[in-house]
Design an enzyme around this catalytic site. Sequence first.
Site, PDB file in Angstrom:
ATOM      1  N   GLU A  88     -11.792  -4.373   1.600  1.00  0.00           N
ATOM      2  CA  GLU A  88     -12.885  -4.805   0.737  1.00  0.00           C
ATOM      3  C   GLU A  88     -13.200  -6.293   0.915  1.00  0.00           C
ATOM      4  O   GLU A  88     -12.263  -7.089   0.977  1.00  0.00           O
ATOM      5  CB  GLU A  88     -12.450  -4.533  -0.716  1.00  0.00           C
ATOM      6  CG  GLU A  88     -13.577  -4.280  -1.645  1.00  0.00           C
ATOM      7  CD  GLU A  88     -13.071  -3.722  -2.977  1.00  0.00           C
ATOM      8  OE1 GLU A  88     -12.440  -2.645  -2.979  1.00  0.00           O
ATOM      9  OE2 GLU A  88     -13.291  -4.399  -3.982  1.00  0.00           O
ATOM     10  N   ALA A 117      -9.543   3.408  -7.630  1.00  0.00           N
ATOM     11  CA  ALA A 117      -8.333   2.629  -7.944  1.00  0.00           C
ATOM     12  C   ALA A 117      -8.266   1.386  -7.059  1.00  0.00           C
ATOM     13  O   ALA A 117      -8.773   0.323  -7.444  1.00  0.00           O
ATOM     14  CB  ALA A 117      -7.102   3.517  -7.792  1.00  0.00           C
ATOM     15  N   ARG A 118      -7.666   1.514  -5.885  1.00  0.00           N
ATOM     16  CA  ARG A 118      -7.635   0.430  -4.910  1.00  0.00           C
ATOM     17  C   ARG A 118      -7.775   1.048  -3.527  1.00  0.00           C
ATOM     18  O   ARG A 118      -7.155   2.077  -3.228  1.00  0.00           O
ATOM     19  CB  ARG A 118      -6.324  -0.357  -4.993  1.00  0.00           C
ATOM     20  CG  ARG A 118      -6.215  -1.286  -6.199  1.00  0.00           C
ATOM     21  CD  ARG A 118      -7.186  -2.479  -6.127  1.00  0.00           C
ATOM     22  NE  ARG A 118      -7.024  -3.408  -7.230  1.00  0.00           N
ATOM     23  CZ  ARG A 118      -7.716  -3.361  -8.379  1.00  0.00           C
ATOM     24  NH1 ARG A 118      -8.629  -2.424  -8.573  1.00  0.00           N
ATOM     25  NH2 ARG A 118      -7.504  -4.265  -9.317  1.00  0.00           N
ATOM     26  N   GLY A 148      -1.961   7.511 -15.465  1.00  0.00           N
ATOM     27  CA  GLY A 148      -1.842   6.449 -16.474  1.00  0.00           C
ATOM     28  C   GLY A 148      -3.062   6.545 -17.396  1.00  0.00           C
ATOM     29  O   GLY A 148      -3.622   7.631 -17.576  1.00  0.00           O
ATOM     30  N   ARG A 149      -3.478   5.412 -17.926  1.00  0.00           N
ATOM     31  CA  ARG A 149      -4.603   5.429 -18.878  1.00  0.00           C
ATOM     32  C   ARG A 149      -5.876   5.992 -18.250  1.00  0.00           C
ATOM     33  O   ARG A 149      -6.533   6.859 -18.813  1.00  0.00           O
ATOM     34  CB  ARG A 149      -4.917   4.012 -19.362  1.00  0.00           C
ATOM     35  CG  ARG A 149      -3.864   3.378 -20.209  1.00  0.00           C
ATOM     36  CD  ARG A 149      -4.333   1.986 -20.635  1.00  0.00           C
ATOM     37  NE  ARG A 149      -3.234   1.200 -21.105  1.00  0.00           N
ATOM     38  CZ  ARG A 149      -2.408   0.519 -20.324  1.00  0.00           C
ATOM     39  NH1 ARG A 149      -2.587   0.500 -19.018  1.00  0.00           N
ATOM     40  NH2 ARG A 149      -1.405  -0.161 -20.828  1.00  0.00           N
ATOM     41  N   ILE A 150      -6.234   5.460 -17.066  1.00  0.00           N
ATOM     42  CA  ILE A 150      -7.523   5.851 -16.476  1.00  0.00           C
ATOM     43  C   ILE A 150      -7.458   7.286 -15.949  1.00  0.00           C
ATOM     44  O   ILE A 150      -8.368   8.095 -16.186  1.00  0.00           O
ATOM     45  CB  ILE A 150      -7.957   4.849 -15.383  1.00  0.00           C
ATOM     46  CG1 ILE A 150      -8.124   3.450 -15.995  1.00  0.00           C
ATOM     47  CG2 ILE A 150      -9.251   5.296 -14.721  1.00  0.00           C
ATOM     48  CD1 ILE A 150      -8.359   2.325 -14.989  1.00  0.00           C
ATOM     49  N   HIS A 198     -17.384  -1.616  -5.945  1.00  0.00           N
ATOM     50  CA  HIS A 198     -16.293  -1.880  -6.902  1.00  0.00           C
ATOM     51  C   HIS A 198     -16.852  -2.218  -8.291  1.00  0.00           C
ATOM     52  O   HIS A 198     -16.649  -3.322  -8.805  1.00  0.00           O
ATOM     53  CB  HIS A 198     -15.375  -3.009  -6.386  1.00  0.00           C
ATOM     54  CG  HIS A 198     -14.005  -2.969  -6.999  1.00  0.00           C
ATOM     55  ND1 HIS A 198     -12.875  -3.428  -6.360  1.00  0.00           N
ATOM     56  CD2 HIS A 198     -13.572  -2.531  -8.219  1.00  0.00           C
ATOM     57  CE1 HIS A 198     -11.820  -3.277  -7.147  1.00  0.00           C
ATOM     58  NE2 HIS A 198     -12.213  -2.729  -8.286  1.00  0.00           N
ATOM     59  N   ILE A 199     -17.516  -1.229  -8.882  1.00  0.00           N
ATOM     60  CA  ILE A 199     -18.164  -1.456 -10.183  1.00  0.00           C
ATOM     61  C   ILE A 199     -17.561  -0.595 -11.288  1.00  0.00           C
ATOM     62  O   ILE A 199     -18.207  -0.366 -12.317  1.00  0.00           O
ATOM     63  CB  ILE A 199     -19.698  -1.229 -10.098  1.00  0.00           C
ATOM     64  CG1 ILE A 199     -20.026   0.178  -9.551  1.00  0.00           C
ATOM     65  CG2 ILE A 199     -20.356  -2.311  -9.263  1.00  0.00           C
ATOM     66  CD1 ILE A 199     -21.509   0.555  -9.668  1.00  0.00           C
ATOM     67  N   GLY A 200     -16.332  -0.135 -11.088  1.00  0.00           N
ATOM     68  CA  GLY A 200     -15.714   0.757 -12.079  1.00  0.00           C
ATOM     69  C   GLY A 200     -15.788   0.232 -13.501  1.00  0.00           C
ATOM     70  O   GLY A 200     -16.102   0.966 -14.439  1.00  0.00           O
ATOM     71  N   SER A 230       2.131  12.380 -10.898  1.00  0.00           N
ATOM     72  CA  SER A 230       2.351  11.050 -11.447  1.00  0.00           C
ATOM     73  C   SER A 230       3.810  10.684 -11.264  1.00  0.00           C
ATOM     74  O   SER A 230       4.688  11.340 -11.821  1.00  0.00           O
ATOM     75  CB  SER A 230       1.970  11.059 -12.931  1.00  0.00           C
ATOM     76  OG  SER A 230       1.978   9.755 -13.440  1.00  0.00           O
TER      77      SER A 230
HETATM   78  C1  DGY Z   1      -9.446  -3.627 -12.366  1.00  0.00           C
HETATM   79  O1  DGY Z   1      -9.530  -4.064 -13.509  1.00  0.00           O
HETATM   80  O2  DGY Z   1      -8.362  -3.542 -11.776  1.00  0.00           O
HETATM   81  C2  DGY Z   1     -10.709  -3.182 -11.712  1.00  0.00           C
HETATM   82  O3  DGY Z   1     -10.537  -2.809 -10.406  1.00  0.00           O
HETATM   83  C3  DGY Z   1     -11.791  -4.228 -11.825  1.00  0.00           C
HETATM   84  O4  DGY Z   1     -12.253  -4.219 -13.100  1.00  0.00           O
END
Ligand code: DGY
Length: 326
Positions: free
Chosen positions: A268, A238-239, A156-158, A286-288, A177
């Site tokens: 988490e 991601a997660r 996707g975008r990221i 979790h500082i993305g 994907s």
């Molecule tokens: C999101 O936006 O889903 C990130 O995990 C937190 O900014």
Amino acid sequence: MAFQVCVTRELPRPALDFLRSQVQSFRVNPEDRALTPSELAARIQGCDGVVCTLNDRIDASVLDAAPTVKVFANYAVGYNNIDVPEATRRKVAITNTPGVLTDATADLAWALLFAAARRVVEADAFMRRGRFKGWSPMLFLGSDITGRTLGIVGAGRIGTAVGLRAKAFRMRVLYASAARRSEALERETAAQRVALDELLRESDFISVHAPLTDRTFHLIGRPQIEQMKPGAILINTARGPIVDEDALVEALRSRRIAAAGLDVFEDEPAMKPGLADLPNVVVLPHIGSATIGTRTRMAMMAAENLLAVLRGHRPPNLVNPEILTA
Ligand code: DGY
């Protein structure tokens, strides 16, 4: 109309000031911690709109406890913290913050990739403990990056933004994907779309960018880790639950794969037992999306989404457009 708005965490000031100036009643959780489910249900009583974060579980019980709420504006692009079908059944709008955090998150995925490949954190700790006694031919040998293969899981975008950055390092890019083709990735990097199994077998670096759904839970489980190269490095921004973290701990401990870089965790904020003791993993809280500019843009976007719903307009980032027709 007099709107009552609740924000479940302190957010960047410009967005809070903007929201405060637009509504009649405005409440922000003053404590720097997530609300418990019962606190959340109590705090949002009587509100018309709520800006919530990925720590807030918005499920049927919360929706039932606050029937006046017309919109939950999630301060995140991911919205796995929200039971969207339940919200849709009640015609409650759910919005998210896509796009504005793409580059910050992609940059952080690369920071983890570099740190894990070149053992940056281990080497930093070594310096601080005063153990550096001079240049040594065998000190902190890591993995090459330039010219190697990067596998993107979820383009996707990221995922696409992460893949585009690989061009600077003359990397071969593969992507898996389920949802869509990434034309930008194919055009700019000659990326090939392959099945996940092939990506796992071929990649030196595997970076996860899928959304968390029932279908992606443990998408990278024990069998998938088994297919990776012995020198592979896994990155997850991601997660957490997309990766079976227990299986990953075993694979890192036994050196079945070389290293990992994680910004997200299965339980988490907890880490699975043993993870923090391993030298070959870089772990971040979790500082993305955590840059001042990005978090400010996310907060403004959440505010605009919320206000649009309250004013009877379609919000720019509506996750459940079914509510408009249902
Ligand atoms: C999101 O936006 O889903 C990130 O995990 C937190 O900014």
